[in-house]
Design a protein around this motif. Structure first.
Motif, PDB file in Angstrom:
ATOM      1  N   LYS A 158      -4.375   3.120  -2.663  1.00 21.59           N
ATOM      2  CA  LYS A 158      -3.513   2.878  -3.811  1.00 21.59           C
ATOM      3  C   LYS A 158      -2.444   1.882  -3.389  1.00 21.59           C
ATOM      4  CE  LYS A 158      -4.256   7.328  -6.104  1.00 21.59           C
ATOM      5  NZ  LYS A 158      -3.629   8.565  -6.641  1.00 21.59           N
ATOM      6  N   TYR A 159      -2.166   0.932  -4.287  1.00 28.19           N
ATOM      7  CA  TYR A 159      -1.245  -0.135  -3.908  1.00 28.19           C
ATOM      8  C   TYR A 159      -0.534  -0.674  -5.136  1.00 28.19           C
ATOM      9  CZ  TYR A 159      -4.967  -3.315  -5.487  1.00 28.19           C
ATOM     10  OH  TYR A 159      -5.910  -3.989  -6.226  1.00 28.19           O
ATOM     11  N   ILE A 160       0.503  -1.456  -4.883  1.00 26.51           N
ATOM     12  CA  ILE A 160       1.273  -2.077  -5.958  1.00 26.51           C
ATOM     13  C   ILE A 160       1.112  -3.582  -5.838  1.00 26.51           C
ATOM     14  CG2 ILE A 160       3.581  -2.432  -6.927  1.00 26.51           C
ATOM     15  CD1 ILE A 160       4.338   0.308  -5.808  1.00 26.51           C
ATOM     16  N   SER A 161       0.687  -4.191  -6.935  1.00 22.16           N
ATOM     17  CA  SER A 161       0.498  -5.640  -6.978  1.00 22.16           C
ATOM     18  C   SER A 161       1.192  -6.172  -8.226  1.00 22.16           C
ATOM     19  CB  SER A 161      -0.995  -5.983  -7.013  1.00 22.16           C
ATOM     20  OG  SER A 161      -1.187  -7.385  -7.051  1.00 22.16           O
ATOM     21  N   ASN A 162       2.185  -7.048  -8.026  1.00 20.19           N
ATOM     22  CA  ASN A 162       2.965  -7.577  -9.155  1.00 20.19           C
ATOM     23  C   ASN A 162       3.526  -6.446 -10.019  1.00 20.19           C
ATOM     24  OD1 ASN A 162       2.521 -10.334  -8.496  1.00 20.19           O
ATOM     25  ND2 ASN A 162       0.490 -10.237  -9.443  1.00 20.19           N
ATOM     26  N   LYS A 163       4.055  -5.428  -9.340  1.00 22.33           N
ATOM     27  CA  LYS A 163       4.719  -4.279  -9.981  1.00 22.33           C
ATOM     28  C   LYS A 163       3.758  -3.375 -10.739  1.00 22.33           C
ATOM     29  CE  LYS A 163       9.124  -6.736 -10.456  1.00 22.33           C
ATOM     30  NZ  LYS A 163      10.232  -7.141 -11.376  1.00 22.33           N
ATOM     31  N   ILE A 164       2.465  -3.597 -10.574  1.00 18.55           N
ATOM     32  CA  ILE A 164       1.457  -2.771 -11.243  1.00 18.55           C
ATOM     33  C   ILE A 164       0.758  -1.896 -10.205  1.00 18.55           C
ATOM     34  CG2 ILE A 164      -0.659  -2.785 -12.618  1.00 18.55           C
ATOM     35  CD1 ILE A 164       0.188  -5.526 -13.682  1.00 18.55           C
ATOM     36  N   GLU A 165       0.691  -0.579 -10.446  1.00 20.54           N
ATOM     37  CA  GLU A 165      -0.008   0.331  -9.542  1.00 20.54           C
ATOM     38  C   GLU A 165      -1.512   0.183  -9.726  1.00 20.54           C
ATOM     39  OE1 GLU A 165       1.336   4.309  -9.946  1.00 20.54           O
ATOM     40  OE2 GLU A 165       3.393   3.864  -9.313  1.00 20.54           O
ATOM     41  N   LYS A 166      -2.216   0.033  -8.614  1.00 17.17           N
ATOM     42  CA  LYS A 166      -3.664  -0.160  -8.654  1.00 17.17           C
ATOM     43  C   LYS A 166      -4.338   0.720  -7.607  1.00 17.17           C
ATOM     44  CE  LYS A 166      -3.600  -4.975 -10.272  1.00 17.17           C
ATOM     45  NZ  LYS A 166      -4.127  -6.355 -10.023  1.00 17.17           N
ATOM     46  N   GLU A 167      -5.659   0.775  -7.679  1.00 16.75           N
ATOM     47  CA  GLU A 167      -6.451   1.539  -6.703  1.00 16.75           C
ATOM     48  C   GLU A 167      -7.718   0.765  -6.394  1.00 16.75           C
ATOM     49  OE1 GLU A 167      -6.795   5.901  -7.073  1.00 16.75           O
ATOM     50  OE2 GLU A 167      -8.981   5.563  -7.071  1.00 16.75           O
ATOM     51  N   ILE A 168      -8.115   0.795  -5.120  1.00 15.47           N
ATOM     52  CA  ILE A 168      -9.335   0.102  -4.709  1.00 15.47           C
ATOM     53  C   ILE A 168     -10.057   0.942  -3.660  1.00 15.47           C
ATOM     54  CG2 ILE A 168      -8.156  -1.207  -2.898  1.00 15.47           C
ATOM     55  CD1 ILE A 168     -10.056  -3.535  -3.458  1.00 15.47           C
TER      56      ILE A 168
ATOM     57  N   ILE B 278       0.848  -1.192   0.000  1.00 15.82           N
ATOM     58  CA  ILE B 278       0.000   0.000   0.000  1.00 15.82           C
ATOM     59  C   ILE B 278       0.883   1.242   0.000  1.00 15.82           C
ATOM     60  CG2 ILE B 278      -1.696   1.315   1.331  1.00 15.82           C
ATOM     61  CD1 ILE B 278      -2.827  -1.341   2.304  1.00 15.82           C
ATOM     62  N   THR B 279       0.599   2.172  -0.892  1.00 15.91           N
ATOM     63  CA  THR B 279       1.405   3.394  -1.001  1.00 15.91           C
ATOM     64  C   THR B 279       0.661   4.645  -0.545  1.00 15.91           C
ATOM     65  OG1 THR B 279       0.709   3.660  -3.319  1.00 15.91           O
ATOM     66  CG2 THR B 279       2.772   2.449  -2.885  1.00 15.91           C
ATOM     67  N   GLN B 280      -0.673   4.663  -0.716  1.00 20.15           N
ATOM     68  CA  GLN B 280      -1.462   5.829  -0.316  1.00 20.15           C
ATOM     69  C   GLN B 280      -2.791   5.376   0.267  1.00 20.15           C
ATOM     70  OE1 GLN B 280      -2.034   8.948  -3.200  1.00 20.15           O
ATOM     71  NE2 GLN B 280       0.092   8.861  -3.944  1.00 20.15           N
ATOM     72  N   ILE B 281      -3.306   6.162   1.205  1.00 19.18           N
ATOM     73  CA  ILE B 281      -4.642   5.944   1.754  1.00 19.18           C
ATOM     74  C   ILE B 281      -5.381   7.270   1.681  1.00 19.18           C
ATOM     75  CG2 ILE B 281      -5.989   5.262   3.780  1.00 19.18           C
ATOM     76  CD1 ILE B 281      -3.492   3.681   4.704  1.00 19.18           C
ATOM     77  N   ASP B 282      -6.474   7.292   0.958  1.00 21.19           N
ATOM     78  CA  ASP B 282      -7.230   8.525   0.722  1.00 21.19           C
ATOM     79  C   ASP B 282      -6.322   9.633   0.200  1.00 21.19           C
ATOM     80  OD1 ASP B 282      -9.681   7.446   1.426  1.00 21.19           O
ATOM     81  OD2 ASP B 282      -9.416   7.924   3.549  1.00 21.19           O
ATOM     82  N   ASN B 283      -5.489   9.262  -0.757  1.00 17.69           N
ATOM     83  CA  ASN B 283      -4.603  10.178  -1.480  1.00 17.69           C
ATOM     84  C   ASN B 283      -3.504  10.796  -0.612  1.00 17.69           C
ATOM     85  OD1 ASN B 283      -5.971   9.941  -4.032  1.00 17.69           O
ATOM     86  ND2 ASN B 283      -7.608  11.216  -3.163  1.00 17.69           N
ATOM     87  N   VAL B 284      -3.246  10.207   0.533  1.00 18.60           N
ATOM     88  CA  VAL B 284      -2.149  10.666   1.393  1.00 18.60           C
ATOM     89  C   VAL B 284      -1.090   9.570   1.428  1.00 18.60           C
ATOM     90  CG1 VAL B 284      -1.468  11.472   3.684  1.00 18.60           C
ATOM     91  CG2 VAL B 284      -3.761  11.993   2.795  1.00 18.60           C
ATOM     92  N   PRO B 285       0.168   9.893   1.108  1.00 16.53           N
ATOM     93  CA  PRO B 285       1.221   8.868   1.149  1.00 16.53           C
ATOM     94  C   PRO B 285       1.344   8.243   2.533  1.00 16.53           C
ATOM     95  CG  PRO B 285       1.995  10.835   0.021  1.00 16.53           C
ATOM     96  CD  PRO B 285       0.674  11.189   0.633  1.00 16.53           C
ATOM     97  N   VAL B 286       1.648   6.954   2.556  1.00 12.67           N
ATOM     98  CA  VAL B 286       1.762   6.222   3.816  1.00 12.67           C
ATOM     99  C   VAL B 286       2.786   6.881   4.738  1.00 12.67           C
ATOM    100  CG1 VAL B 286       2.592   4.053   4.823  1.00 12.67           C
ATOM    101  CG2 VAL B 286       0.974   4.008   2.923  1.00 12.67           C
ATOM    102  N   GLU B 287       3.911   7.329   4.185  1.00  9.22           N
ATOM    103  CA  GLU B 287       4.949   7.951   5.019  1.00  9.22           C
ATOM    104  C   GLU B 287       4.416   9.186   5.738  1.00  9.22           C
ATOM    105  OE1 GLU B 287       5.177   7.244   1.847  1.00  9.22           O
ATOM    106  OE2 GLU B 287       6.720   5.698   1.671  1.00  9.22           O
ATOM    107  N   GLU B 288       3.585   9.952   5.058  1.00 11.51           N
ATOM    108  CA  GLU B 288       3.013  11.156   5.659  1.00 11.51           C
ATOM    109  C   GLU B 288       2.000  10.797   6.737  1.00 11.51           C
ATOM    110  OE1 GLU B 288       0.401  15.061   4.255  1.00 11.51           O
ATOM    111  OE2 GLU B 288       1.659  14.000   2.790  1.00 11.51           O
ATOM    112  N   ILE B 289       1.220   9.757   6.499  1.00  9.18           N
ATOM    113  CA  ILE B 289       0.248   9.312   7.501  1.00  9.18           C
ATOM    114  C   ILE B 289       0.966   8.885   8.778  1.00  9.18           C
ATOM    115  CG2 ILE B 289      -1.482   7.558   8.049  1.00  9.18           C
ATOM    116  CD1 ILE B 289      -2.184   7.488   5.064  1.00  9.18           C
ATOM    117  N   VAL B 290       2.034   8.108   8.619  1.00  9.01           N
ATOM    118  CA  VAL B 290       2.792   7.646   9.785  1.00  9.01           C
ATOM    119  C   VAL B 290       3.333   8.833  10.565  1.00  9.01           C
ATOM    120  CG1 VAL B 290       4.881   6.434  10.510  1.00  9.01           C
ATOM    121  CG2 VAL B 290       3.368   5.408   8.807  1.00  9.01           C
ATOM    122  N   GLN B 291       3.857   9.816   9.858  1.00  5.64           N
ATOM    123  CA  GLN B 291       4.399  10.989  10.539  1.00  5.64           C
ATOM    124  C   GLN B 291       3.313  11.736  11.299  1.00  5.64           C
ATOM    125  OE1 GLN B 291       6.835  13.365   8.010  1.00  5.64           O
ATOM    126  NE2 GLN B 291       7.417  14.800   9.611  1.00  5.64           N
ATOM    127  N   ASN B 292       2.127  11.839  10.710  1.00  4.14           N
ATOM    128  CA  ASN B 292       1.023  12.544  11.359  1.00  4.14           C
ATOM    129  C   ASN B 292       0.484  11.787  12.572  1.00  4.14           C
ATOM    130  OD1 ASN B 292       1.167  14.584   9.454  1.00  4.14           O
ATOM    131  ND2 ASN B 292      -0.386  13.674   8.122  1.00  4.14           N
TER     132      ASN B 292
END
Length: 735
Positions: A508-518, A462-476
């Motif tokens: 937003k996530y990466i599955s088998n090197k493909i960027e996807k969204e759910i 997973i790279t983003q949640i509700d259009n916020v990067p995971v790294e930023e969420i963790v920092q917040n």
């Protein structure tokens, strides 16, 4: 005797008591509905300790202890508050024995005060052994000053079986069942109700000068609370005395006026008698009281002298605000939650900060390990607390303060008063995630039926949640999760990172090197099979391929230990999986299987309530060998989920004759916890005793380090592999 008390009160009795102070279940006739033991009775040791109906003195039930080959003693114990006047206490009881050898059976009577045994007898001198029918026995002890509890019961040391029935406790010849508790005067502090609904304190705008003054006041207020005899004994409601002094104190114009107000305030509480029992801080103390702030505020000689005099003649023993529980932890007493006070109230907000800062300053054994200098935290947080206007702001501010002690035990949970649903939401994603190779990876489904229908799969990143990067969420989210180290903080964040007040989350996530969204539906907690670990908890113990034993410590019970030893005794190695918290305490009952001689595995520091801020090492805890020692290899699996009692058990297994630890470092939060109530219905926690290796090395924040570091990989998770378990099998197979 200290060890005996710690185990009983920490692990058994405190969860069993419901009796009144005048009627006690001393004949075993009242039975627990859920356990095969008499109501309100506790146990110590791993012998078979149960109620019995086949051999009784009178009535339908007795208490029975039957030895096993892997322990040395067992006891039935019962707690009675020491609220009765008298000069002597006597315990009578009927005992029946069968084949008692290599030790003795007997009644047990211990009188407890300030966390220590003030008087003790277990009939050792009577040397009761062999086979004997029902006979009456008795113990008599003087009733000393300072008694807080009577601990009564029966014990078996060695082998055999023993039954107990029809206990009687008398004080000066009077049956305790008919005695009335002595009248205990209500402390004057309890009668002071002036500020029950609000502090009525108005604060001027903070300046550099007023901030310094409030910092000094907070430190003096806390010092007096735990040291001044009249205050510590409950003559004054110390919370409300703060509100009384604040208006005059805040109006002072210079340091001389400030110190005059403080000195007059101190003198108003009366003269202090010379202390005949106060001792100097031991040179061998691991931590010494920190009064260095006496020299940091340009205090007058008179004020500094008054503080030093109070310290030299400080309160001794249990007080109104401070005691010592049976596990040796500081017991912070009579701390009100002030549920009838409404926010904002700057007086109570400042009081909350003063309470917490001083509790940590005097009673947190790891204060010296915090990232920030604790002595500077009070001044830093005064303006933050005074600015609070709403309940959510208050909770967030308290959480930030709690995070400063870097202790995972301080993490909010349970009935701590934090409205976590409002802070973090009450809806959850149906997937479990954790950080693997520094990326947020899907590891588990909370709703198994969605496994095939969801596009997002185990091992996806997973790279983003509700259009916020995971790294930023963790920092917040960082400050919301008090933790001993970063791995543990990330562990706790991932439990909630997909938690929301909304009903859907765009991922937003990466599955088998493909960027996807759910777009994931979010669910109430009650509808999910939430787990805090990612591996199968079935099969408590079994034999794996290759004649290797496996024990899931989380699911283990004491009664299973003899059976698992019989099953696994001829295996080439045993794997103990401790990547989750066990329900029991197996460091001795199971740890004894892996040592061939008495082996120290941990040492502990305890606070000294007679000298707040002093912590001393007690005797090392040892693992005693069982009647037979396992000859194969032992491998222990651990990670950041291994916390507190799990870490304690890991330390015990670590000293086994042939042990290898595999995984990653543990949570770094060991030791029993103390709790503290704060205004506005908040309860928080911190580690109350310090836990160290026998050579004095810290475990707090560092955790228990593995001998072989192995962490899950993203590829391994995709393939459904348990890479730690695989490595353990490899180590055992490599002779």
């Amino acid at each position: 005797m200290k060890y005996f008390l710690v185990v009983i009160f920490s692990f058994n009795i405190v969860n069993n008591y419901s009796q009144s102070t005048t009627k006690f279940n001393l004949d075993f006739e009242k039975q627990d509905l859920y356990e095969n033991i008499a109501r309100d009775w506790g146990t110590y040791g791993n012998y078979e300790i149960t109620s019995d109906t086949t051999s009784v003195h009178t009535g339908k039930y007795s208490g029975r202890i039957v030895s096993n080959e892997d322990d040395t003693d067992g006891s039935l114990v019962y707690y009675i508050p020491a609220v009765y006047e008298g000069k002597t206490i006597r315990l009578d009881g009927f005992i029946k024995t069968k084949n008692v050898e290599n030790g003795f059976a007997g009644l047990t009577l211990s009188i407890i005060g300030a966390g220590e045994s003030l008087a003790f007898d277990n009939m050792k001198a009577a040397d009761l052994k062999g086979t004997n029918d029902w006979n009456r026995y008795s113990i008599t002890l003087p009733l000393p000053e300072g008694a807080e509890y009577f601990l009564i019961g029966g014990t078996l040391i060695g082998s055999g079986a023993v039954w107990f029935d029809d206990f009687t406790v008398t004080i000066d010849g009077e049956d305790i069942q008919s005695l009335s508790p002595k009248e205990i005067p209500i402390p004057k502090a309890k009668l002071d109700k002036e500020f029950d609904t609000g502090s009525e304190v108005e604060f001027p705008e903070l300046t550099v000068d007023s901030l310094d003054k409030l910092t000094l006041l907070g430190k003096i207020w806390g010092f007096l609370k735990y040291h001044h005899p009249a205050i510590a004994s409950g003559t004054y409601n110390w919370d409300y005395e703060l509100f009384r002094i604040l208006p005059e104190y805040l109006s002072t114009k210079n340091n001389l006026d400030r110190d005059t107000v403080l000195l007059n305030w101190i003198e108003s509480f009366g003269e202090i008698e010379e202390c005949q029992t106060c001792k100097e801080t031991s040179e061998l103390a691991f931590l010494k009281p920190d009064h260095s702030w006496f020299d940091n505020f340009f205090m007058t000689t008179e004020l500094k002298s008054a503080l030093n005099s109070i310290y030299a003649n400080r309160h001794q023993g249990k007080g109104f605000y401070l005691g010592l529980d049976m596990a040796g932890r500081p017991d912070l007493l009579n701390e009100e939650i002030y549920k009838d006070v409404n926010l904002p109230d700057q007086g109570f907000q400042l009081l909350a900060l003063y309470k917490y800062w001083n509790a940590v300053h005097y009673f947190f054994p790891y204060k010296y390990l915090t990232d920030e200098d604790w002595s500077k935290i009070l001044k830093e947080y005064i303006p933050v607390f005074l600015k609070v206007k709403t309940r959510p702001e208050y909770e967030l501010t308290v959480l930030k303060l709690i995070g400063e002690i870097n202790d995972t035990h301080a993490s909010p949970g349970g009935y701590s008063g934090f409205d976590l649903d409002k802070l973090r939401g009450d809806s959850y994603a149906p997937i479990r995630v954790r950080f693997v190779e520094e990326q947020l990876v899907v590891t588990h489904y909370y709703i198994k039926e969605l496994k095939d229908s969801l596009d997002i799969k185990i091992g996806d990143v997973i790279t983003q949640i509700d259009n916020v990067p995971v790294e930023e969420i963790v920092q917040n989210l960082n400050f919301l999760y008090p933790a001993s180290n970063n791995e543990t903080k990330l562990r706790d964040i991932t439990n909630d990172i997909l938690r929301s007040s909304k009903k859907k989350a765009v991922v937003k996530y990466i599955s088998n090197k493909i960027e996807k969204e759910i777009e994931l539906d979010l669910y109430p907690k009650s509808s999910l099979d939430l787990k805090w670990y990612d591996y199968d908890g079935e099969n408590t113990y079994r034999i794996l391929d290759g004649n290797i034993g496996y024990i899931n410590l989380q699911m283990l019970t004491d009664s299973q230990i003899p059976k698992l030893k019989e099953l696994l005794k001829d295996t080439k190695g045993i794997i103990i999986d401790i990547r989750r918290r066990p329900f029991g305490f197996f460091y001795n009952s199971l740890g004894s299987y892996f040592v061939s001689k008495p082996t120290p595995f941990v040492k502990v520091t305890y606070g000294n309530i007679n000298n707040p801020g002093e912590f001393n090492f007690q005797n090392d805890y040892e693992i005693l060998p069982s009647s037979e020692t396992y000859e194969g290899k032992l491998v222990v699996l651990l990670n950041e989920d291994t916390q507190s009692s799990s870490e304690w058990a890991t330390m015990a297994f670590k000293v086994g004759n042939n042990t290898t630890l595999i995984g990653s470092h543990t949570a770094g939060a060991d030791g029993d916890i103390s709790d503290l109530n704060l205004p506005f219905e908040i309860t928080t926690y911190f580690s109350g005793i310090g836990v160290y290796y026998p050579d004095g090395r810290e475990t707090q924040r560092i955790g228990i380090l593995p001998d072989i570091e192995v962490k899950p990989s993203i590829e391994g998770i995709r393939q459904g592999r348990d890479e730690l378990l695989e490595k353990a099998i490899e180590v055992i197979n490599n002779e």
